[in-house]
Design a protein around this motif. Structure first.
Motif, PDB file in Angstrom:
ATOM      1  N   VAL A  93       0.840  -1.199   0.000  1.00 24.37           N
ATOM      2  CA  VAL A  93       0.000   0.000   0.000  1.00 24.37           C
ATOM      3  C   VAL A  93       0.874   1.248   0.000  1.00 24.37           C
ATOM      4  N   HIS A  94       1.864   1.275   0.868  1.00 25.41           N
ATOM      5  CA  HIS A  94       2.747   2.448   0.966  1.00 25.41           C
ATOM      6  C   HIS A  94       3.512   2.683  -0.330  1.00 25.41           C
ATOM      7  N   ALA A  95       3.970   1.616  -0.964  1.00 22.93           N
ATOM      8  CA  ALA A  95       4.744   1.760  -2.196  1.00 22.93           C
ATOM      9  C   ALA A  95       3.903   2.378  -3.310  1.00 22.93           C
ATOM     10  N   MET A  96       2.613   2.057  -3.329  1.00 19.18           N
ATOM     11  CA  MET A  96       1.742   2.569  -4.389  1.00 19.18           C
ATOM     12  C   MET A  96       1.127   3.921  -4.046  1.00 19.18           C
ATOM     13  N   ALA A  97       0.872   4.151  -2.767  1.00 18.18           N
ATOM     14  CA  ALA A  97       0.172   5.380  -2.367  1.00 18.18           C
ATOM     15  C   ALA A  97       1.117   6.543  -2.106  1.00 18.18           C
ATOM     16  N   GLY A  98       2.408   6.286  -1.956  1.00 16.28           N
ATOM     17  CA  GLY A  98       3.345   7.370  -1.675  1.00 16.28           C
ATOM     18  C   GLY A  98       3.018   8.058  -0.363  1.00 16.28           C
ATOM     19  N   ASN A  99       2.957   9.381  -0.405  1.00 13.16           N
ATOM     20  CA  ASN A  99       2.699  10.160   0.808  1.00 13.16           C
ATOM     21  C   ASN A  99       1.213  10.421   1.057  1.00 13.16           C
ATOM     22  N   ASP A 100       0.360   9.848   0.237  1.00 12.40           N
ATOM     23  CA  ASP A 100      -1.064  10.150   0.365  1.00 12.40           C
ATOM     24  C   ASP A 100      -1.781   9.276   1.395  1.00 12.40           C
ATOM     25  N   LEU A 101      -1.241   8.088   1.650  1.00 13.78           N
ATOM     26  CA  LEU A 101      -1.938   7.151   2.542  1.00 13.78           C
ATOM     27  C   LEU A 101      -0.917   6.357   3.341  1.00 13.78           C
ATOM     28  N   LYS A 102      -1.120   6.285   4.641  1.00 13.70           N
ATOM     29  CA  LYS A 102      -0.263   5.510   5.518  1.00 13.70           C
ATOM     30  C   LYS A 102      -1.127   4.599   6.381  1.00 13.70           C
ATOM     31  N   ILE A 103      -0.630   3.397   6.614  1.00 14.05           N
ATOM     32  CA  ILE A 103      -1.312   2.461   7.513  1.00 14.05           C
ATOM     33  C   ILE A 103      -0.451   2.283   8.760  1.00 14.05           C
ATOM     34  N   ASP A 104      -1.061   2.534   9.897  1.00 13.38           N
ATOM     35  CA  ASP A 104      -0.415   2.308  11.188  1.00 13.38           C
ATOM     36  C   ASP A 104      -0.812   0.903  11.626  1.00 13.38           C
ATOM     37  N   LEU A 105       0.091  -0.066  11.411  1.00 17.57           N
ATOM     38  CA  LEU A 105      -0.211  -1.459  11.709  1.00 17.57           C
ATOM     39  C   LEU A 105       0.065  -1.753  13.179  1.00 17.57           C
ATOM     40  N   LEU A 106      -0.951  -2.244  13.873  1.00 19.81           N
ATOM     41  CA  LEU A 106      -0.876  -2.526  15.306  1.00 19.81           C
ATOM     42  C   LEU A 106      -0.933  -4.024  15.549  1.00 19.81           C
ATOM     43  N   ALA A 107      -0.173  -4.501  16.505  1.00 20.45           N
ATOM     44  CA  ALA A 107      -0.157  -5.923  16.833  1.00 20.45           C
ATOM     45  C   ALA A 107      -1.399  -6.307  17.636  1.00 20.45           C
ATOM     46  N   VAL A 108      -1.590  -7.591  17.811  1.00 22.61           N
ATOM     47  CA  VAL A 108      -2.758  -8.135  18.507  1.00 22.61           C
ATOM     48  C   VAL A 108      -2.952  -7.471  19.876  1.00 22.61           C
ATOM     49  N   ASN A 109      -4.213  -7.201  20.209  1.00 26.72           N
ATOM     50  CA  ASN A 109      -4.616  -6.644  21.507  1.00 26.72           C
ATOM     51  C   ASN A 109      -4.128  -5.219  21.754  1.00 26.72           C
ATOM     52  N   SER A 110      -3.614  -4.532  20.733  1.00 29.63           N
ATOM     53  CA  SER A 110      -3.133  -3.162  20.927  1.00 29.63           C
ATOM     54  C   SER A 110      -4.261  -2.221  21.319  1.00 29.63           C
ATOM     55  N   VAL A 111      -5.432  -2.408  20.726  1.00 33.61           N
ATOM     56  CA  VAL A 111      -6.585  -1.558  21.025  1.00 33.61           C
ATOM     57  C   VAL A 111      -7.725  -2.388  21.613  1.00 33.61           C
ATOM     58  N   VAL A 112      -8.042  -3.496  20.948  1.00 32.47           N
ATOM     59  CA  VAL A 112      -9.120  -4.374  21.423  1.00 32.47           C
ATOM     60  C   VAL A 112      -8.659  -5.825  21.308  1.00 32.47           C
ATOM     61  N   LYS A 113      -9.384  -6.732  21.946  1.00 33.11           N
ATOM     62  CA  LYS A 113      -9.104  -8.153  21.822  1.00 33.11           C
ATOM     63  C   LYS A 113      -9.492  -8.646  20.431  1.00 33.11           C
ATOM     64  N   THR A 114      -8.929  -9.766  20.043  1.00 27.55           N
ATOM     65  CA  THR A 114      -9.192 -10.316  18.711  1.00 27.55           C
ATOM     66  C   THR A 114     -10.683 -10.515  18.472  1.00 27.55           C
ATOM     67  N   SER A 115     -11.389 -11.014  19.465  1.00 31.28           N
ATOM     68  CA  SER A 115     -12.822 -11.267  19.320  1.00 31.28           C
ATOM     69  C   SER A 115     -13.631  -9.989  19.136  1.00 31.28           C
TER      70      SER A 115
END
Length: 367
Positions: free
Chosen positions: A60-82
């Motif tokens: 995504v970053h390679a194609m979107a350049g500076n227009d779009l960024k994804i902040d990838l968070l690991a499991v349980n960073s915000v909510v539980k998997t369920s």
């Protein structure tokens, strides 16, 4: 005369300098727009699946350049998997990277999009059904019926998942009766039908549960993840090949309102980066799985078996019972199954007639 020429040159130079200065002052300041940032949580705390999620993000970053960024968070960073799907629906998260079996409690039809019955096809053909056999449209219909504000893409054709880790070699299906076994999705219904006692646990809890005796046997997904979890420390009997989850893939899901607010070209990037990740996943992961299977066998003393055909035949019989029962209770489930069967019948007829016996060639050189 010389004085007049010098005077004219001075005036001309001053005028040009003034013009240049005026142009510089008149040019508007262009401020670079801040990129749109999407907060996406993965169902993985580390290991190869988190690498796979990052690989999608990198595309995504390679194609979107500076227009779009994804902040990838690991499991349980915000909510539980369920809770991940609900969090995306509500906009607490912008997206999630997981598998549909993790939320199938809302609808058993969800498991058909990755952990359903095997109609003679692999995950490659199952993804073909999603993209070209009406599967995506049926999934979107399911989302609408559940009132979920999400849009999802499917990628990464997983090899068939191993039957898993046992205390002893499994030579007959009767040995599985009564065992406490970890799996997820519709596979739980199938193994229950075969007489097992099923426990649904997240990946990180499998090894401790088997070590403590909470479960007798378990599967997760592949040799690399299993080795990372340390399954070789609680069992030395590993069975490859199974129909309980023989065609699974990842689901990358986004909050629909957020997705539709993006420019169409960024929407396309999120979609087609998913398709691009299909090939990368298969090339990358099968190599890693092969390497880690060799380490399990040759360095860590694990006995590796191919699950007997008799056991897999019993799995297919159990699938028949589960499919018929749920289809009788859920009209949409039956509709999805009918669509999958129609696709698999035609496509696999061609592939089965056309594909040579690769095992014959393998044994010729390496057997």
């Amino acid at each position: 005369m010389t004085n007049n020429l010098n005077r004219r040159r001075f005036l001309k130079g001053s005028a040009l300098a003034a013009t240049a200065t005026a142009g510089t002052l008149a040019a508007p300041a262009v401020a670079r727009a801040e990129p749109t940032v999407l907060k996406v949580q993965a169902a993985w705390g580390g290991g190869i699946f988190l690498e796979n999620a990052q690989s999608y993000v990198d595309r995504v970053h390679a194609m979107a350049g500076n227009d779009l960024k994804i902040d990838l968070l690991a499991v349980n960073s915000v909510v539980k998997t369920s809770q991940m799907q609900d969090a995306v629906h509500r906009g607490v998260l912008d997206g999630a990277h997981y598998v549909s079996a993790y939320w199938y409690s809302k609808s058993k039809a969800a498991s058909l999009f990755g952990t359903g019955p095997c109609f003679g096809w692999s995950s490659q053909e199952m993804l073909g059904w999603i993209h070209y056999g009406g599967g995506q449209q049926l999934f979107d219909e399911l989302m609408a019926s559940l009132g979920l504000n999400v849009v999802s893409f499917f990628n990464s054709p997983m090899p068939a998942q191993p039957l898993g880790w046992f205390k002893d070699e499994i030579k007959d299906a009767s040995q599985m009766n009564g065992l406490k076994y970890r799996t997820v999705g519709l596979a739980a219904d199938v193994l229950l039908e075969m007489g097992m006692s099923v426990v649904q646990l997240p990946g990180g809890e499998i090894q401790p549960a088997m070590k403590s005796g909470l479960i007798d046997a378990a599967e997760f997904n592949n040799p690399t993840s299993d080795r990372d979890f340390g399954m070789q420390d609680v069992s030395k009997h590993y069975h490859l090949a199974s129909f309980h989850q023989s065609q699974e893939c990842f689901e990358i899901t986004f909050n629909k309102k957020k997705y539709e607010s993006l420019p169409t070209e960024l929407q396309a990037i999120l979609k087609y980066a998913s398709e691009a990740e299909n090939s990368n996943f298969y090339w990358h992961n099968t190599k890693r799985y092969a390497e880690d299977l060799n380490k399990l066998q040759n360095e860590q003393g694990v006995n590796v078996y191919r699950t007997p055909d008799t056991v897999m035949a019993e799995q297919l019989k159990a699938w028949d019972i589960v499919i018929d029962r749920i289809s009788g209770e859920d009209e949409f489930f039956a509709q999805v199954v009918a669509s999958q069967k129609a696709y698999a019948k035609d496509v696999m007829n061609y592939l089965n007639l056309n594909q040579p016996d690769y095992k014959l060639a393998y044994n010729h050189y390496f057997g």
